[in-house]
Design an enzyme around this catalytic site. Structure first.
Site, mmCIF file in Angstrom:
data_model
loop_
_atom_site.group_PDB
_atom_site.id
_atom_site.type_symbol
_atom_site.label_atom_id
_atom_site.label_comp_id
_atom_site.label_asym_id
_atom_site.label_seq_id
_atom_site.Cartn_x
_atom_site.Cartn_y
_atom_site.Cartn_z
ATOM 1 C CG HIS A 55 44.151 41.051 58.291
ATOM 2 N ND1 HIS A 55 45.235 41.209 57.459
ATOM 3 C CD2 HIS A 55 44.574 40.268 59.317
ATOM 4 C CE1 HIS A 55 46.272 40.558 57.962
ATOM 5 N NE2 HIS A 55 45.891 39.972 59.075
ATOM 6 C CE1 TYR A 98 45.882 44.111 49.343
ATOM 7 C CE2 TYR A 98 46.293 43.439 47.073
ATOM 8 C CZ TYR A 98 45.679 43.235 48.290
ATOM 9 O OH TYR A 98 44.837 42.144 48.464
ATOM 10 N N PRO A 149 44.590 38.310 40.532
ATOM 11 C CG PRO A 149 46.690 37.539 41.206
ATOM 12 C CD PRO A 149 45.867 37.821 39.997
ATOM 13 C CE1 TYR A 209 41.865 43.466 49.077
ATOM 14 C CE2 TYR A 209 41.075 43.026 51.299
ATOM 15 C CZ TYR A 209 42.022 42.851 50.302
ATOM 16 O OH TYR A 209 43.116 42.044 50.531
HETATM 17 C C1 PHB Z 1 47.678 35.804 49.160
HETATM 18 O O1 PHB Z 1 47.824 35.844 50.385
HETATM 19 O O2 PHB Z 1 48.126 34.858 48.486
HETATM 20 C C2 PHB Z 1 46.977 36.918 48.479
HETATM 21 C C3 PHB Z 1 46.423 37.930 49.246
HETATM 22 C C4 PHB Z 1 45.781 38.994 48.641
HETATM 23 C C5 PHB Z 1 45.697 39.032 47.253
HETATM 24 C C6 PHB Z 1 46.221 38.015 46.488
HETATM 25 C C7 PHB Z 1 46.861 36.949 47.092
HETATM 26 O O3 PHB Z 1 45.083 40.094 46.670
#
Ligand code: PHB
Ligand code: APR
Length: 389
Positions: A72, A200, A292, A384
């Protein structure tokens, strides 16, 4: 039994460490309290930094990742009904790879089995002894008998609730913690992802994330209060809530279907200092937790483990203990930067129940600044895709 390094926990941290050590000719045994199926049944994040991919290559477990992982080049931020792309590759020259942690774990387990290295699953009452001296010992029970492993070093890779950190006298540690008043309700479904890249979304009803495992399997999350229970969320309720937090275009193109997993994960920031206690070294979730939002959990576990594998190799191959002496400090510098980024991204995109009008305006201004300033986007992108080792 006797080995050079006893590893507690067969999550991604323990398995990757075992693999890297084996490749350097360092003998190791992993002791895990659960079964392989249980370990593989845990659904976790799925974004790998390029340095994590490098580490998996070094461990010789990147073939399937290269075949099936999705590179990505960007992510999208969504707020006020609009989406804004952050071009990670243009801003940093690097990209991330979408590949589930479950798959990383599966590849590591297969490689370990192929090498014939010992892993003891379903070990109970695991306890750590003597790591403050020169002859550490790991004791456990299995099949009704007590067993002991004598070793030179112990690696505590047993996650946040593990026994390793708890074996250290409280007075020798300093703990830093922030618990957020919300969690993520996540579902996995065999439906095509709503967009090519991750979205997001910050919304007045709360944060939402659109992620994926493949072109045919989606992973979605919505922020929920910590008091919420997954059983109270039907699939229909989840899809309605997710849709309400997305921009109109995403909301319209969202493909829904039955969930194949649904669970709530609490959000926490946590660091234990230091990471070394005599001959015991903590790595991964045993030493730190991030919320997360920045997808840093697995990546941080990988960087700890890489540092530890290199330090142990220097110790065994050149009889040089300096890297082991510097392990904790070296890890903590990277850990705290990832803690900062994960906390910042969480603060930027979530609804905080106690937020007043001032903090809401600040949050909006920060989002506005981010999409209007290349410098701000670059700072996000740099973190990131993962800070260099
Ligand atoms: C996920 O795909 O589970 C995932 C992706 C990005 C994140 C957190 C979880 O920031
Ligand atoms: N004895 C032996 N094994 C144990 C014990 C114990 N007392 N306690 C826990 N374990 C095992 C768990 O069953 C688990 O398999 O240790 C393993 C720890 O694995 P993880 O929790 O996955 O932690 P880690 O390997 O550090 O991986 C970090 O996982 O939680 C995510 O976000 C995190 O992606 C990151 C990654």
């Amino acid at each position: 039994m006797r080995t050079q390094v006893a590893i507690i926990g067969a999550g991604p941290a323990g398995l990757l460490l075992g693999q890297l050590l084996a490749r350097s000719g360092i003998d190791n045994i992993i002791v895990e309290q659960r079964s392989p199926d249980y370990v593989l049944g845990r659904i976790r994040a799925g974004i790998l930094e390029s340095v994590t991919v490098d580490a998996l290559e070094r461990a010789g477990v990147a073939a399937r990742l290269h075949d099936e992982g999705l590179p990505h080049d960007g992510i999208e931020l969504s707020f006020n009904g609009e989406r804004h792309r952050i071009d990670l590759h243009a801003l940093t020259g690097r990209r991330v790879t979408v590949y589930g942690q479950t798959e990383v774990t599966r590849d590591l387990m297969a490689a370990r089995q192929a090498e014939g290295t010992t892993t003891i699953y379903e070990a109970s009452d695991v306890s750590l002894h003597g790591f403050d001296g020169t002859r550490p010992l790991v004791r456990y029970r299995k099949d009704g008998a007590t067993h002991e492993i004598e070793c030179d070093y112990i690696a505590g890779c047993d996650g946040f609730h593990g026994v390793s950190r708890q074996s250290v006298p409280v007075a020798s540690t300093r703990l830093f913690e922030r618990v957020y008043p919300f969690g993520w309700l996540g579902i996995l479904s065999d439906t095509p992802p709503v967009a090519d890249e991750l979205i997001y979304a910050g919304h007045e009803r709360g944060f939402a994330l659109c992620s994926m495992r493949s072109k045919a399997r989606s992973r979605y999350y919505v922020q929920v209060p910590s008091t919420e229970r997954a059983e109270d969320w039907s699939d229909a309720r989840f899809w309605d809530e997710l849709r309400s937090r997305l921009d109109p275009q995403a909301a319209q193109s969202l493909v829904t279907g039955p969930s194949i997993e649904k669970s709530i994960a609490p959000l926490r920031s946590f660091v234990c200092e230091p990471l070394r206690f005599g001959r015991l070294f903590l790595a991964g979730d045993a030493a730190h937790i991030v919320p997360p939002t920045g997808a840093k959990g697995l990546n941080l576990a990988a960087s700890d483990v890489l540092y530890l594998a290199d330090a142990l190799a220097a110790r065994y191959q050149q009889d040089d203990p300096r890297e082991l002496d510097g392990y904790s400090e070296k890890c903590l510098r990277r850990i705290w930067k990832a803690e900062r980024f994960s906390w910042w991204m969480t603060s930027l995109l979530h609804r905080f129940p106690d937020a007043d009008a001032f903090s809401s305006r600040i949050q909006q201004a920060e989002l506005d600044f981010l999409v209007s300033s290349e410098a701000a986007r670059k700072a996000l992108a740099e973190n990131y895709v993962g800070l260099p080792y």
